[in-house]
Enzyme design. Sequence first.
Site, mmCIF file in Angstrom:
data_model
loop_
_atom_site.group_PDB
_atom_site.id
_atom_site.type_symbol
_atom_site.label_atom_id
_atom_site.label_comp_id
_atom_site.label_asym_id
_atom_site.label_seq_id
_atom_site.Cartn_x
_atom_site.Cartn_y
_atom_site.Cartn_z
ATOM 1 N N PRO A 77 0.803 -1.272 0.000
ATOM 2 C CA PRO A 77 0.191 -0.014 0.129
ATOM 3 C C PRO A 77 0.740 1.247 0.109
ATOM 4 O O PRO A 77 1.841 1.277 0.871
ATOM 5 C CB PRO A 77 -0.769 -0.235 1.244
ATOM 6 C CG PRO A 77 0.214 -1.009 2.402
ATOM 7 C CD PRO A 77 0.676 -2.027 1.371
ATOM 8 N N MET A 78 0.674 2.049 -0.889
ATOM 9 C CA MET A 78 1.422 3.389 -1.130
ATOM 10 C C MET A 78 0.524 4.520 -1.457
ATOM 11 O O MET A 78 -0.463 4.717 -2.318
ATOM 12 C CB MET A 78 2.538 3.189 -2.193
ATOM 13 C CG MET A 78 3.414 2.129 -1.851
ATOM 14 S SD MET A 78 4.670 1.949 -3.518
ATOM 15 C CE MET A 78 3.431 0.980 -4.532
ATOM 16 N N VAL A 79 0.507 5.393 -0.329
ATOM 17 C CA VAL A 79 -0.210 6.729 -0.416
ATOM 18 C C VAL A 79 -0.012 7.320 -1.576
ATOM 19 O O VAL A 79 1.219 7.504 -2.109
ATOM 20 C CB VAL A 79 -0.045 7.727 0.734
ATOM 21 C CG1 VAL A 79 -0.949 8.991 0.624
ATOM 22 C CG2 VAL A 79 -0.485 6.733 1.871
ATOM 23 N N CYS A 122 2.702 2.790 9.760
ATOM 24 C CA CYS A 122 2.996 4.059 9.007
ATOM 25 C C CYS A 122 3.630 4.920 10.335
ATOM 26 O O CYS A 122 2.979 5.249 11.347
ATOM 27 C CB CYS A 122 1.797 4.780 8.694
ATOM 28 S SG CYS A 122 2.034 6.286 7.862
ATOM 29 N N LYS A 175 -0.502 -4.900 8.904
ATOM 30 C CA LYS A 175 0.802 -4.716 8.671
ATOM 31 C C LYS A 175 1.493 -3.798 9.538
ATOM 32 O O LYS A 175 0.992 -2.736 10.182
ATOM 33 C CB LYS A 175 0.871 -3.863 7.244
ATOM 34 C CG LYS A 175 2.262 -3.564 6.922
ATOM 35 C CD LYS A 175 1.814 -2.725 5.601
ATOM 36 C CE LYS A 175 3.394 -2.738 4.836
ATOM 37 N NZ LYS A 175 4.155 -1.631 5.605
ATOM 38 N N ASN A 178 8.546 -7.180 4.298
ATOM 39 C CA ASN A 178 8.649 -6.306 3.598
ATOM 40 C C ASN A 178 9.878 -5.358 4.090
ATOM 41 O O ASN A 178 10.141 -5.191 5.082
ATOM 42 C CB ASN A 178 7.263 -5.345 3.993
ATOM 43 C CG ASN A 178 7.038 -3.943 3.440
ATOM 44 O OD1 ASN A 178 6.888 -2.795 4.086
ATOM 45 N ND2 ASN A 178 7.361 -3.823 2.303
ATOM 46 N N GLY A 179 10.442 -4.500 3.146
ATOM 47 C CA GLY A 179 11.650 -3.684 3.354
ATOM 48 C C GLY A 179 12.570 -4.005 2.335
ATOM 49 O O GLY A 179 13.223 -5.314 2.499
ATOM 50 N N ALA A 226 7.453 -1.939 -2.293
ATOM 51 C CA ALA A 226 6.937 -0.776 -2.429
ATOM 52 C C ALA A 226 8.027 0.233 -3.433
ATOM 53 O O ALA A 226 7.560 0.182 -4.540
ATOM 54 C CB ALA A 226 6.799 0.115 -0.976
#
Length: 529
Positions: free
Chosen positions: A25-27, A108, A150, A208-209, A232
Amino acid sequence: MKSVNGNASIMDMFEKGKVLKICAPMVRYSKLAFRTLVRKYDCDICFTPMIVAADFLRSTKARDSEFTTNERDRPLIVQFAAHDAQSLADAACVVAPFSDGVDLNCGCPQRWAMSAGYGACLINKPELVKDMVRHVRNQVDNPNYTASIKIRIHKDLRKTVDLCQKAEAAGVSWITVHGRTADERHQPVHYDAIKTIKDSLSVPVIANGDIKYLRDVESTYQLTGVDGMMAARGLLANPAMFAGYDDTPLECIWDWVDISVEQGTPFTCFHHHLIYMLERFFGNLLEAPTTMTLQWTAVALFLYVEIGVLVIFCIPFISARRWQSIFRLRVWSFMARFWNKVFLTMIIVLIVLFLDAVREVRKYSSKDAGTNAKLQPNMYDHLHMKLFRAQRNLYISGFAVFLWLVMKRVVTLINQLATASGTTAALQTQADNANQTAKKYMEDNELLKQTLMEGKGDKATAAGMELLQKELEKLRQEQRTTEEALKKSQSEAEVMKKQTDGLAREYDRLLKEHQELQNNQDIENKKDD
């Protein structure tokens, strides 16, 4: 997996024994058009951008702008930011008919999110997270609908394991772990922490990362044993990453153009994604032109030295005569032998470089170059960078030539001013000496008069008159000598003044020619553009 209306669950994908590849998910970025693009290149699951659940429920405008999908946008997970269980459950019920699951953002690290009770601050509230997962499970009718979280990790990993186990007990479908703490941004990912969490749970775990290449998926899997990899920034830079491409292929860029046109993607969004896709390419391509070559570094250094010397010459408390005495030192006398040759050599070198820079400016600003850039859009910025470099070199060499001529003139004017100042001082000294002599003669004349007045007899009178005539003749001779010296000095001063005026006019002419040359060059550049 079947569509959302079918009976299959997204969880079946984890049972196939493969490592799932997931778009994070990326704003502002992981919207429908971008999700459509990455699905063409082996992305298994896509997340929507983070949506604030309370705003989503309250505003129709927010729902229409933040959540868009279509029948081909599957499997799809909608990520929400929430700080109470009921808001999350209500939002999940709204999107359940159009998606395959919801995800709670507990990772976040942005200040606004944490201050509002969203994001990474939730990892310190395991009971609240547990309650949120349970509410979604209980209130969404579809048993195959997933509820995931997440998270980021704690410095004390035991707290993270406790959070995950409580979420598992509440019925969480899977857990995505970003292997950094809430305070870390670009530090190395803690793969050991992800492995510990994976070993502590029975539900699937997604890492993730720092997933930037497909080989990172395999290496991370070997380190952690997780069930999926979420990317991402790696996907932003290369949407075809999961298909095995190290850099964005041209086919992917054209796919992005077609998808954006088809779905009416706003230009700002389209442009941002395009810049990300071309970032690696232009980063390598433009690395060399941004650094100056050795010759232009030397010219720029020479220009700075010229500016520094001229500034020193303009220091007000150092007189022209003092500069002239400095120029008469032995070291300058030795260098004066080669001065004219060095001056002419530098003029020739700088003019050659100036003409070469003019040639490059014409080359990269010509209409043919612009046409080629339009035929090859990915070379457009590269061409402009070369044009910028050529213009920079043009200005550097042009000002270096100009200041070199100015410095030559300044040195000449300083010497002439010092000579004129010395002549003026000599004239002043002569005038002072003449005044003192005249005063002395006047005193002697007065003394003679007194002698004549006091003298007795013809003999004394005759002696006094003879002495007076000798002194008068001597005075006339001194007067003639002084007048000749004054005429000669005035003549020299007139010559010096004419030379100074001529040099000033010559300097103004050079300055005007340089300005005209600069204006002509700017006009030619505008015509070429």
